[in-house]
Design a protein around this motif. Structure first.
Motif, mmCIF file in Angstrom:
data_model
loop_
_atom_site.group_PDB
_atom_site.id
_atom_site.type_symbol
_atom_site.label_atom_id
_atom_site.label_comp_id
_atom_site.label_asym_id
_atom_site.label_seq_id
_atom_site.Cartn_x
_atom_site.Cartn_y
_atom_site.Cartn_z
ATOM 1 N N PRO A 1 63.787 21.432 22.235
ATOM 2 C CA PRO A 1 62.600 22.164 21.768
ATOM 3 C C PRO A 1 62.126 21.741 20.386
ATOM 4 N N SER A 2 62.898 20.923 19.678
ATOM 5 C CA SER A 2 62.489 20.488 18.344
ATOM 6 C C SER A 2 61.456 19.365 18.391
ATOM 7 N N ARG A 3 61.311 18.724 19.537
ATOM 8 C CA ARG A 3 60.350 17.629 19.645
ATOM 9 C C ARG A 3 58.922 18.149 19.602
ATOM 10 N N ASP A 4 58.048 17.392 18.963
ATOM 11 C CA ASP A 4 56.650 17.762 18.827
ATOM 12 C C ASP A 4 55.898 17.329 20.087
ATOM 13 N N ASP B 1 46.846 25.870 24.432
ATOM 14 C CA ASP B 1 47.799 25.921 25.545
ATOM 15 C C ASP B 1 49.015 25.053 25.258
ATOM 16 N N LEU B 2 48.802 23.872 24.686
ATOM 17 C CA LEU B 2 49.929 23.009 24.368
ATOM 18 C C LEU B 2 50.807 23.656 23.297
ATOM 19 N N SER B 3 50.175 24.303 22.324
ATOM 20 C CA SER B 3 50.941 25.008 21.294
ATOM 21 C C SER B 3 51.741 26.149 21.899
ATOM 22 N N GLN C 1 51.773 34.923 31.596
ATOM 23 C CA GLN C 1 52.426 36.215 31.823
ATOM 24 C C GLN C 1 52.814 36.797 30.467
ATOM 25 N N ALA C 2 52.242 37.947 30.146
ATOM 26 C CA ALA C 2 52.332 38.485 28.796
ATOM 27 C C ALA C 2 53.760 38.751 28.335
ATOM 28 N N ASP C 3 54.647 39.153 29.260
ATOM 29 C CA ASP C 3 55.993 39.538 28.832
ATOM 30 C C ASP C 3 56.981 38.377 28.826
ATOM 31 N N ALA C 4 56.511 37.153 29.086
ATOM 32 C CA ALA C 4 57.371 35.968 29.046
ATOM 33 C C ALA C 4 57.273 35.330 27.659
ATOM 34 N N PRO C 5 58.229 34.468 27.290
ATOM 35 C CA PRO C 5 58.169 33.815 25.979
ATOM 36 C C PRO C 5 56.843 33.090 25.754
ATOM 37 N N ARG D 1 55.745 26.776 21.777
ATOM 38 C CA ARG D 1 56.367 28.037 21.357
ATOM 39 C C ARG D 1 57.268 28.593 22.448
ATOM 40 N N HIS D 2 56.866 28.408 23.691
ATOM 41 C CA HIS D 2 57.703 28.857 24.804
ATOM 42 C C HIS D 2 59.057 28.150 24.777
#
Length: 203
Positions: free
Chosen positions: A110-113, A25-27, A151-155, A31-32
Protein backbone atom coordinates in the motif's frame (compact mmCIF):
# COMPACT_ATOMS: atom_id res chain seq x y z
CA UNK A 1 -19.66 -7.22 -13.16
CA UNK A 2 -16.50 -7.63 -15.18
CA UNK A 3 -17.94 -6.33 -18.43
CA UNK A 4 -15.66 -4.52 -20.85
CA UNK A 5 -16.84 -1.76 -23.17
CA UNK A 6 -16.06 -1.58 -26.84
CA UNK A 7 -13.33 0.83 -27.86
CA UNK A 8 -15.84 3.39 -29.07
CA UNK A 9 -17.92 3.31 -25.90
CA UNK A 10 -14.80 3.46 -23.76
CA UNK A 11 -13.62 6.57 -25.58
CA UNK A 12 -16.99 8.25 -24.99
CA UNK A 13 -16.94 7.33 -21.34
CA UNK A 14 -13.47 8.76 -20.88
CA UNK A 15 -14.51 12.00 -22.53
CA UNK A 16 -17.62 12.23 -20.34
CA UNK A 17 -15.80 11.56 -17.09
CA UNK A 18 -13.97 14.63 -15.79
CA UNK A 19 -10.28 14.08 -15.15
CA UNK A 20 -10.78 15.31 -11.59
CA UNK A 21 -13.37 12.61 -10.93
CA UNK A 22 -11.04 9.92 -12.24
CA UNK A 23 -8.26 11.31 -10.07
CA UNK A 24 -10.56 11.25 -7.05
CA UNK A 25 -11.41 7.61 -7.70
CA UNK A 26 -7.74 6.67 -7.97
CA UNK A 27 -7.04 8.51 -4.72
CA UNK A 28 -9.91 6.63 -3.08
CA UNK A 29 -8.43 3.31 -4.21
CA UNK A 30 -5.06 4.38 -2.75
CA UNK A 31 -6.77 5.23 0.56
CA UNK A 32 -8.61 1.92 0.49
CA UNK A 33 -5.41 -0.08 0.10
CA UNK A 34 -3.75 1.94 2.85
CA UNK A 35 -6.79 1.66 5.11
CA UNK A 36 -7.17 -2.11 4.98
CA UNK A 37 -5.76 -3.96 7.97
CA UNK A 38 -7.31 -7.36 7.32
CA UNK A 39 -9.97 -8.88 5.09
CA UNK A 40 -11.46 -12.31 4.59
CA UNK A 41 -13.71 -13.39 1.72
CA UNK A 42 -14.89 -16.30 -0.35
CA UNK A 43 -13.45 -16.35 -3.85
CA UNK A 44 -14.28 -17.84 -7.22
CA UNK A 45 -11.41 -18.17 -9.68
CA UNK A 46 -11.92 -18.62 -13.42
CA UNK A 47 -8.91 -19.37 -15.61
CA UNK A 48 -8.37 -18.90 -19.35
CA UNK A 49 -9.96 -22.30 -20.07
CA UNK A 50 -13.09 -21.49 -18.12
CA UNK A 51 -12.24 -23.78 -15.22
CA UNK A 52 -13.72 -22.51 -11.96
CA UNK A 53 -12.22 -23.11 -8.53
CA UNK A 54 -13.46 -21.73 -5.24
CA UNK A 55 -12.02 -21.18 -1.80
CA UNK A 56 -11.36 -18.67 0.94
CA UNK A 57 -9.09 -15.63 0.89
CA UNK A 58 -7.29 -14.15 3.88
CA UNK A 59 -5.56 -10.78 3.43
CA UNK A 60 -3.47 -8.83 5.93
CA UNK A 61 -1.58 -5.66 5.16
CA UNK A 62 1.16 -5.19 4.39
CA UNK A 63 2.23 -8.03 2.17
CA UNK A 64 0.22 -11.06 3.27
CA UNK A 65 -2.46 -12.99 1.41
CA UNK A 66 -3.59 -16.60 1.30
CA UNK A 67 -5.78 -18.40 -1.24
CA UNK A 68 -7.01 -21.59 0.40
CA UNK A 69 -8.69 -23.64 -2.32
CA UNK A 70 -11.72 -25.85 -1.93
CA UNK A 71 -11.39 -29.31 -0.46
CA UNK A 72 -9.87 -31.73 -2.94
CA UNK A 73 -7.86 -29.09 -4.83
CA UNK A 74 -4.16 -29.63 -3.93
CA UNK A 75 -3.11 -26.03 -4.59
CA UNK A 76 -2.16 -23.15 -2.32
CA UNK A 77 -1.07 -19.56 -2.99
CA UNK A 78 0.49 -17.58 -0.15
CA UNK A 79 2.22 -14.21 -0.01
CA UNK A 80 4.43 -13.51 3.01
CA UNK A 81 7.87 -12.15 3.73
CA UNK A 82 8.08 -10.34 0.40
CA UNK A 83 7.58 -13.50 -1.65
CA UNK A 84 4.61 -15.02 -3.46
CA UNK A 85 4.53 -18.81 -3.21
CA UNK A 86 2.58 -21.26 -5.38
CA UNK A 87 2.37 -24.78 -3.98
CA UNK A 88 1.09 -27.81 -5.91
CA UNK A 89 0.84 -30.64 -3.41
CA UNK A 90 -0.11 -33.19 -6.07
CA UNK A 91 3.38 -33.05 -7.58
CA UNK A 92 5.24 -31.67 -4.53
CA UNK A 93 6.23 -28.56 -6.43
CA UNK A 94 6.91 -25.10 -4.97
CA UNK A 95 7.45 -21.91 -6.98
CA UNK A 96 8.43 -18.60 -5.39
CA UNK A 97 9.03 -15.13 -6.78
CA UNK A 98 9.10 -11.56 -5.40
CA UNK A 99 5.65 -10.11 -4.72
CA UNK A 100 6.65 -6.96 -6.61
CA UNK A 101 7.07 -9.07 -9.76
CA UNK A 102 3.44 -10.19 -9.61
CA UNK A 103 0.24 -8.33 -10.53
CA UNK A 104 -0.83 -8.93 -6.92
CA UNK A 105 1.91 -6.53 -5.83
CA UNK A 106 -0.52 -3.63 -6.21
CA UNK A 107 -2.70 -5.09 -3.45
CA UNK A 108 0.09 -6.05 -1.11
CA UNK A 109 2.25 -2.92 -1.03
CA UNK A 110 0.00 0.00 0.00
CA UNK A 111 2.99 2.36 0.19
CA UNK A 112 3.34 2.46 -3.59
CA UNK A 113 2.01 5.55 -5.34
CA UNK A 114 -0.77 4.32 -7.64
CA UNK A 115 -0.60 7.43 -9.79
CA UNK A 116 2.79 6.23 -11.08
CA UNK A 117 1.56 2.95 -12.55
CA UNK A 118 -2.25 2.75 -12.39
CA UNK A 119 -5.23 4.44 -14.01
CA UNK A 120 -9.00 4.43 -13.71
CA UNK A 121 -10.64 2.64 -16.63
CA UNK A 122 -14.22 3.21 -17.83
CA UNK A 123 -16.96 0.99 -16.46
CA UNK A 124 -20.52 0.82 -17.73
CA UNK A 125 -21.81 0.77 -14.15
CA UNK A 126 -21.29 4.07 -12.24
CA UNK A 127 -21.50 2.16 -8.96
CA UNK A 128 -18.18 0.48 -9.80
CA UNK A 129 -14.61 1.77 -9.90
CA UNK A 130 -12.11 -0.16 -12.03
CA UNK A 131 -8.40 0.50 -11.85
CA UNK A 132 -5.77 -1.03 -14.13
CA UNK A 133 -2.24 -1.34 -12.78
CA UNK A 134 0.93 -2.38 -14.58
CA UNK A 135 4.60 -1.50 -14.52
CA UNK A 136 5.49 0.03 -17.91
CA UNK A 137 9.14 -0.75 -17.27
CA UNK A 138 8.40 -4.43 -16.67
CA UNK A 139 5.63 -5.70 -18.97
CA UNK A 140 6.68 -9.23 -18.08
CA UNK A 141 5.08 -8.71 -14.66
CA UNK A 142 1.64 -8.63 -16.31
CA UNK A 143 -1.22 -6.36 -15.34
CA UNK A 144 -4.23 -6.40 -13.07
CA UNK A 145 -7.59 -4.64 -13.16
CA UNK A 146 -9.10 -4.21 -9.70
CA UNK A 147 -12.87 -3.78 -9.44
CA UNK A 148 -14.45 -1.97 -6.50
CA UNK A 149 -18.06 -1.21 -5.60
CA UNK A 150 -18.90 2.10 -3.99
CA UNK A 151 -20.01 1.27 -0.44
CA UNK A 152 -20.02 3.85 2.33
CA UNK A 153 -19.13 1.52 5.21
CA UNK A 154 -16.09 -0.03 3.46
CA UNK A 155 -12.54 1.40 3.71
CA UNK A 156 -12.42 4.72 1.79
CA UNK A 157 -15.99 4.02 0.65
CA UNK A 158 -14.96 1.14 -1.62
CA UNK A 159 -15.55 -2.62 -1.41
CA UNK A 160 -13.14 -4.82 -3.35
CA UNK A 161 -15.19 -7.06 -5.64
CA UNK A 162 -12.33 -8.89 -7.35
CA UNK A 163 -9.88 -8.49 -10.19
CA UNK A 164 -8.78 -9.66 -13.61
CA UNK A 165 -5.08 -10.51 -13.96
CA UNK A 166 -3.21 -10.96 -17.24
CA UNK A 167 0.26 -12.47 -17.24
CA UNK A 168 2.95 -11.71 -19.83
CA UNK A 169 1.49 -14.42 -22.12
CA UNK A 170 -1.98 -12.81 -21.86
CA UNK A 171 -3.35 -15.69 -19.81
CA UNK A 172 -6.39 -14.30 -18.02
CA UNK A 173 -7.43 -15.19 -14.48
CA UNK A 174 -10.59 -13.68 -12.98
CA UNK A 175 -11.22 -13.54 -9.24
CA UNK A 176 -14.66 -12.69 -7.87
CA UNK A 177 -15.14 -12.09 -4.15
CA UNK A 178 -18.14 -12.50 -1.88
CA UNK A 179 -18.82 -12.34 1.87
CA UNK A 180 -16.07 -9.74 2.29
CA UNK A 181 -15.30 -8.82 5.88
CA UNK A 182 -12.83 -6.11 6.81
CA UNK A 183 -10.97 -5.67 10.08
CA UNK A 184 -11.48 -9.24 11.26
CA UNK A 185 -8.98 -11.07 13.49
CA UNK A 186 -6.37 -13.06 11.55
CA UNK A 187 -4.28 -15.72 13.26
CA UNK A 188 -0.55 -15.15 13.47
CA UNK A 189 0.16 -18.37 11.57
CA UNK A 190 -2.41 -17.76 8.83
CA UNK A 191 0.29 -17.36 6.18
CA UNK A 192 2.43 -20.34 7.08
CA UNK A 193 2.43 -23.27 4.70
CA UNK A 194 3.48 -26.90 4.64
CA UNK A 195 6.39 -27.55 2.29
CA UNK A 196 5.62 -30.78 0.37
CA UNK A 197 9.32 -31.23 -0.40
CA UNK A 198 10.01 -31.93 3.25
CA UNK A 199 8.98 -34.99 5.16
CA UNK A 200 7.85 -32.87 8.10
CA UNK A 201 7.73 -29.36 9.44
CA UNK A 202 6.43 -26.01 8.34
CA UNK A 203 8.01 -23.02 6.76
Amino acid sequence: MFRYLSTALAACAVAAAPAAAQGNDLSAVQRHLQGVTTMTADFSQTDRNGQVLTGTLTWKQPGNIRFQYQKGVPLLIVAEGGALTFVDYSVKQVQRWPIRNSPLGVLLDPSRDLSQFAKVVPDADPRLVSVEARDPKHPEYGRITLVFARQADAPAGLMLQGWVALDSQNNRTTIRLSNQRYGVPVAGNAFKWVDPRRTAGRK
